[in-house]
Motif scaffolding. Structure first.
Motif, PDB file in Angstrom:
ATOM      1  N   LEU A  56       0.828  -1.210   0.000  1.00  0.00           N
ATOM      2  CA  LEU A  56       0.000   0.000   0.000  1.00  0.00           C
ATOM      3  C   LEU A  56       0.864   1.262   0.000  1.00  0.00           C
ATOM      4  CD1 LEU A  56      -2.773  -1.148   2.502  1.00  0.00           C
ATOM      5  CD2 LEU A  56      -2.847  -1.154   0.004  1.00  0.00           C
ATOM      6  N   ILE A  57       1.985   1.221   0.711  1.00  0.00           N
ATOM      7  CA  ILE A  57       2.922   2.359   0.684  1.00  0.00           C
ATOM      8  C   ILE A  57       3.436   2.561  -0.733  1.00  0.00           C
ATOM      9  CG2 ILE A  57       5.209   3.140   1.431  1.00  0.00           C
ATOM     10  CD1 ILE A  57       4.638   1.790   4.140  1.00  0.00           C
ATOM     11  N   ASN A  58       3.824   1.467  -1.381  1.00  0.00           N
ATOM     12  CA  ASN A  58       4.302   1.557  -2.769  1.00  0.00           C
ATOM     13  C   ASN A  58       3.220   2.115  -3.686  1.00  0.00           C
ATOM     14  OD1 ASN A  58       6.616   0.376  -1.784  1.00  0.00           O
ATOM     15  ND2 ASN A  58       6.262  -1.630  -2.708  1.00  0.00           N
ATOM     16  N   THR A  59       1.983   1.689  -3.464  1.00  0.00           N
ATOM     17  CA  THR A  59       0.864   2.177  -4.276  1.00  0.00           C
ATOM     18  C   THR A  59       0.672   3.679  -4.083  1.00  0.00           C
ATOM     19  OG1 THR A  59      -0.265   0.031  -4.163  1.00  0.00           O
ATOM     20  CG2 THR A  59      -1.622   1.956  -4.687  1.00  0.00           C
ATOM     21  N   ASP A  60       0.674   4.124  -2.830  1.00  0.00           N
ATOM     22  CA  ASP A  60       0.543   5.555  -2.551  1.00  0.00           C
ATOM     23  C   ASP A  60       1.665   6.359  -3.200  1.00  0.00           C
ATOM     24  OD1 ASP A  60      -1.749   5.152  -1.071  1.00  0.00           O
ATOM     25  OD2 ASP A  60      -0.742   5.180   0.878  1.00  0.00           O
ATOM     26  N   ASP A  61       2.898   5.839  -3.116  1.00  0.00           N
ATOM     27  CA  ASP A  61       4.051   6.548  -3.693  1.00  0.00           C
ATOM     28  C   ASP A  61       3.898   6.691  -5.202  1.00  0.00           C
ATOM     29  OD1 ASP A  61       5.176   6.840  -1.211  1.00  0.00           O
ATOM     30  OD2 ASP A  61       6.584   5.161  -1.418  1.00  0.00           O
ATOM     31  N   ARG A  62       3.461   5.618  -5.860  1.00  0.00           N
ATOM     32  CA  ARG A  62       3.294   5.674  -7.311  1.00  0.00           C
ATOM     33  C   ARG A  62       2.211   6.684  -7.704  1.00  0.00           C
ATOM     34  NH1 ARG A  62       5.708   2.005 -10.530  1.00  0.00           N
ATOM     35  NH2 ARG A  62       4.142   2.370 -12.154  1.00  0.00           N
ATOM     36  N   ILE A  63       1.120   6.689  -6.962  1.00  0.00           N
ATOM     37  CA  ILE A  63       0.042   7.632  -7.265  1.00  0.00           C
ATOM     38  C   ILE A  63       0.509   9.068  -7.063  1.00  0.00           C
ATOM     39  CG2 ILE A  63      -2.220   8.449  -6.479  1.00  0.00           C
ATOM     40  CD1 ILE A  63      -2.914   5.484  -5.965  1.00  0.00           C
ATOM     41  N   HIS A  64       1.231   9.324  -5.986  1.00  0.00           N
ATOM     42  CA  HIS A  64       1.721  10.676  -5.718  1.00  0.00           C
ATOM     43  C   HIS A  64       2.756  11.117  -6.748  1.00  0.00           C
ATOM     44  CE1 HIS A  64       0.482   9.979  -1.269  1.00  0.00           C
ATOM     45  NE2 HIS A  64      -0.524  10.428  -1.996  1.00  0.00           N
ATOM     46  N   ASP A  65       3.465  10.141  -7.340  1.00  0.00           N
ATOM     47  CA  ASP A  65       4.457  10.454  -8.379  1.00  0.00           C
ATOM     48  C   ASP A  65       3.841  10.515  -9.772  1.00  0.00           C
ATOM     49  OD1 ASP A  65       6.417  10.569  -6.444  1.00  0.00           O
ATOM     50  OD2 ASP A  65       7.131   8.516  -6.787  1.00  0.00           O
ATOM     51  N   GLY A  66       2.533  10.317  -9.858  1.00  0.00           N
ATOM     52  CA  GLY A  66       1.851  10.371 -11.145  1.00  0.00           C
ATOM     53  C   GLY A  66       2.050   9.136 -11.993  1.00  0.00           C
ATOM     54  N   LYS A  67       2.453   8.024 -11.381  1.00  0.00           N
ATOM     55  CA  LYS A  67       2.674   6.777 -12.114  1.00  0.00           C
ATOM     56  C   LYS A  67       1.408   5.926 -12.106  1.00  0.00           C
ATOM     57  CE  LYS A  67       7.607   6.611 -10.911  1.00  0.00           C
ATOM     58  NZ  LYS A  67       8.660   5.841 -10.187  1.00  0.00           N
ATOM     59  N   SER A  68       1.327   5.024 -13.064  1.00  0.00           N
ATOM     60  CA  SER A  68       0.153   4.154 -13.170  1.00  0.00           C
ATOM     61  C   SER A  68       0.184   3.077 -12.088  1.00  0.00           C
ATOM     62  CB  SER A  68       0.099   3.500 -14.550  1.00  0.00           C
ATOM     63  OG  SER A  68       1.230   2.665 -14.741  1.00  0.00           O
ATOM     64  N   VAL A  69      -0.986   2.628 -11.712  1.00  0.00           N
ATOM     65  CA  VAL A  69      -1.135   1.562 -10.726  1.00  0.00           C
ATOM     66  C   VAL A  69      -2.145   0.563 -11.268  1.00  0.00           C
ATOM     67  CG1 VAL A  69      -1.863   0.983  -8.389  1.00  0.00           C
ATOM     68  CG2 VAL A  69      -0.649   3.121  -8.807  1.00  0.00           C
ATOM     69  N   THR A  70      -1.806  -0.718 -11.185  1.00  0.00           N
ATOM     70  CA  THR A  70      -2.744  -1.730 -11.654  1.00  0.00           C
ATOM     71  C   THR A  70      -3.431  -2.399 -10.471  1.00  0.00           C
ATOM     72  OG1 THR A  70      -2.958  -3.894 -12.733  1.00  0.00           O
ATOM     73  CG2 THR A  70      -0.813  -3.361 -11.804  1.00  0.00           C
ATOM     74  N   PRO A  71      -4.759  -2.500 -10.498  1.00  0.00           N
ATOM     75  CA  PRO A  71      -5.458  -3.200  -9.422  1.00  0.00           C
ATOM     76  C   PRO A  71      -5.010  -4.648  -9.277  1.00  0.00           C
ATOM     77  CG  PRO A  71      -7.001  -1.904 -10.727  1.00  0.00           C
ATOM     78  CD  PRO A  71      -5.693  -1.879 -11.461  1.00  0.00           C
ATOM     79  N   ALA A  72      -4.547  -5.270 -10.357  1.00  0.00           N
ATOM     80  CA  ALA A  72      -4.133  -6.671 -10.286  1.00  0.00           C
ATOM     81  C   ALA A  72      -2.993  -6.848  -9.286  1.00  0.00           C
ATOM     82  CB  ALA A  72      -3.712  -7.166 -11.664  1.00  0.00           C
ATOM     83  N   PHE A  73      -1.976  -5.993  -9.344  1.00  0.00           N
ATOM     84  CA  PHE A  73      -0.844  -6.112  -8.426  1.00  0.00           C
ATOM     85  C   PHE A  73      -1.306  -5.873  -6.990  1.00  0.00           C
ATOM     86  CE2 PHE A  73       2.991  -4.999  -6.181  1.00  0.00           C
ATOM     87  CZ  PHE A  73       3.975  -5.791  -6.768  1.00  0.00           C
ATOM     88  N   LEU A  74      -2.178  -4.889  -6.810  1.00  0.00           N
ATOM     89  CA  LEU A  74      -2.671  -4.578  -5.474  1.00  0.00           C
ATOM     90  C   LEU A  74      -3.451  -5.755  -4.889  1.00  0.00           C
ATOM     91  CD1 LEU A  74      -3.150  -2.534  -3.193  1.00  0.00           C
ATOM     92  CD2 LEU A  74      -5.168  -1.766  -4.441  1.00  0.00           C
ATOM     93  N   PHE A  75      -4.362  -6.331  -5.655  1.00  0.00           N
ATOM     94  CA  PHE A  75      -5.124  -7.475  -5.163  1.00  0.00           C
ATOM     95  C   PHE A  75      -4.222  -8.683  -4.946  1.00  0.00           C
ATOM     96  CE2 PHE A  75      -8.871  -5.080  -6.410  1.00  0.00           C
ATOM     97  CZ  PHE A  75      -9.808  -5.490  -5.477  1.00  0.00           C
ATOM     98  N   ALA A  76      -3.210  -8.836  -5.794  1.00  0.00           N
ATOM     99  CA  ALA A  76      -2.261  -9.934  -5.598  1.00  0.00           C
ATOM    100  C   ALA A  76      -1.589  -9.822  -4.234  1.00  0.00           C
ATOM    101  CB  ALA A  76      -1.214  -9.926  -6.714  1.00  0.00           C
ATOM    102  N   ALA A  77      -1.237  -8.594  -3.846  1.00  0.00           N
ATOM    103  CA  ALA A  77      -0.594  -8.381  -2.556  1.00  0.00           C
ATOM    104  C   ALA A  77      -1.575  -8.555  -1.401  1.00  0.00           C
ATOM    105  CB  ALA A  77       0.032  -6.988  -2.517  1.00  0.00           C
TER     106      ALA A  77
END
Length: 464
Positions: free
Chosen positions: A294-315
């Motif tokens: 979740l920290i990695n996800t927040d960092d990517r969003i704040h940096d304007g990078k794409s996030v895939t729900p698949a990776f998040l649900f996998a985690a």
């Protein structure tokens, strides 16, 4: 800006805002909202409806966010016009929704959402005779197209901070539920009796968490009190709706704080039952892996990078998987088939609670499958894995597991070096693994007998 907004308003904390038949009216000198901060398309929708003789206001999140000096994600309009009347005013309008009819007015890529004022639901015999509203036996609202007045609309909204109406023509704010008080005090508070409001729509529990995390607010104590007890009611919510809510919870840039609040109020296990069980069985590893994801996800969003729900649900689901894989392996199933079977079962169970679409469940399984394949590096396998379209996601997931404290024998570092190496260096790395006797994930092969040997045995045994 906030000092100007709140210097004129001070009142003690209260249990629940009482219904008001008349709003507190804040003139332009008493709030910081300016027309030039607002979408011109939203203003044009409001003004056009007003000129047609209807009441119309900007409402909800856009007003709240502007008061907090946050750029609104979108602009919503509330009006006395019915959906059909709104559509008649705008060529570029489309009525959507069944449970809750809305109108979308399109201006290129921008959509202004227009909702008719709603009223509280009829009770008893009156409700039974109504085809506009219906409830589940638990009290949950199933259909919501009971129209009412502006005052009705304000009282049936969920939170006080979302019941603020702004008229860009007069430049004043109407506050029916003392939402200005709660904006100032950073409180998420339900309008009316919290338990009844959660029974009407249990998703409000998730919305309370989402707003608290997004705005860095506290959930007011009386609004928070029933959540733990009523959390199981989320099981009655359609799984497709919960998928949308989970994306809002975790893909808006404040996922880690959201996770803390979900745990605090016993909501996480209602959304992810298997992972909730893993949190009890192996709390340190499970929480660390999910939190890091979740920290990695927040960092990517704040940096304007794409996030895939698949990776998040996998985690989010991974901590429940290894024990299932091990059970199947103990029954004699090879590692990769065991991983595939366990993954299938876990995802199928999860989709009963949250309807994760197939376009995400397939890559989830591929990311997990890659965890069994990454240790298998001999011969050409390492190069073939590098060419796999899921390699990067699988590699990132491997590093996530290591950050959570999982011992992979330096596998993540090896793959990091392998990606940076040239061809000759890669061949040497493979040879080094073999020479050191380190596992490359291959079972010993049985030596094939040559055709000559087989022929000789056949001759010796009298075969033709």
């Amino acid at each position: 800006m906030l000092k100007k907004l709140f210097k004129s308003f001070h009142s003690p904390l209260r249990r629940a805002p009482r219904p008001r038949s008349t709003p507190e009216v804040l003139s332009s000198s008493q709030h910081p909202l300016k027309r030039n901060e607002i979408s011109r398309h939203a203003i044009s929708v409001v003004e056009r409806l007003q000129k047609a003789g209807y009441q119309a206001y900007l409402v909800g999140g856009c007003v709240r966010d502007l008061l907090l000096d946050i750029d609104p994600k979108d602009f919503d309009v509330a009006t006395s016009a019915t959906p059909e009347q709104v559509r008649a005013e705008f060529r570029n309008a489309r009525v959507i929704g069944r449970r809750f009819k809305l109108v979308h007015v399109h201006f290129g890529r921008e959509i202004i959402e227009v909702a008719t004022f709603r009223a509280n639901h009829p009770q008893g015999d009156e409700e039974e005779n109504s085809n506009l509203a219906s409830r589940h036996e638990s009290g949950r609202i199933l259909r919501d197209n009971v129209y009412g007045t502006l005052e009705d609309d304000a009282q049936r909204r969920d939170f006080t901070i979302n019941a603020l109406y702004y008229d860009p023509t007069q430049e004043h704010i109407l506050d029916y539920a003392r939402g200005m008080h709660d904006v100032r005090n950073h409180l998420v508070r339900l309008i009316g009796d919290p338990e009844q409001r959660y029974l009407e729509d249990p998703v409000r529990m998730l919305r309370a968490v989402r707003f608290a995390a997004k705005l860095d607010f506290e959930i007011e104590k009386h609004s928070a009190a029933p959540i733990r007890r009523l959390a199981p009611m989320l099981r009655d919510i359609p799984s497709a709706r919960l998928f949308d809510e989970v994306l809002k919870l975790f893909l808006s840039g404040y996922a880690e704080y959201t996770f803390d609040l979900l745990l605090e109020h016993d909501l996480f296990a209602q959304l992810f039952p298997a992972s909730g069980a893993a949190l009890k069985q192996n709390p340190q590893y499970t929480e660390k892996l999910i939190r890091q994801a979740l920290i990695n996800t927040d960092d990517r969003i704040h940096d304007g990078k794409s996030v895939t729900p698949a990776f998040l649900f996998a985690a989010l689901l991974w901590p429940a998987l290894p024990a299932r894989v091990l059970q199947l392996q103990n029954k004699g199933m090879p590692p990769i088939p065991a991983m595939q079977e366990a993954a299938h079962e876990l995802i199928a169970e999860q989709c009963q609670r949250i309807a994760v679409p197939k376009r995400f469940t397939i890559p989830i399984r591929e990311i997990w499958d890659m965890q069994e394949r990454l240790p298998r590096r001999s011969g050409k396998r390492a190069d073939l894995l590098l060419e796999n379209p899921r390699f990067r996601a699988g590699y990132d997931f491997l590093l996530l597991r290591e950050l959570a404290g999982e011992d992979t024998g330096g596998l993540g570092e090896w793959w990091t070096d392998y990606q940076d190496a040239n061809d000759s260096e890669r061949r040497q790395m493979i040879r080094d693994l073999a020479s050191k006797g380190e596992s490359t994930g291959n079972a010993p092969r049985k030596r094939r007998r040559s055709n000559n040997n087989r022929r000789k045995r056949s001759d010796d045994s009298g075969g033709e």
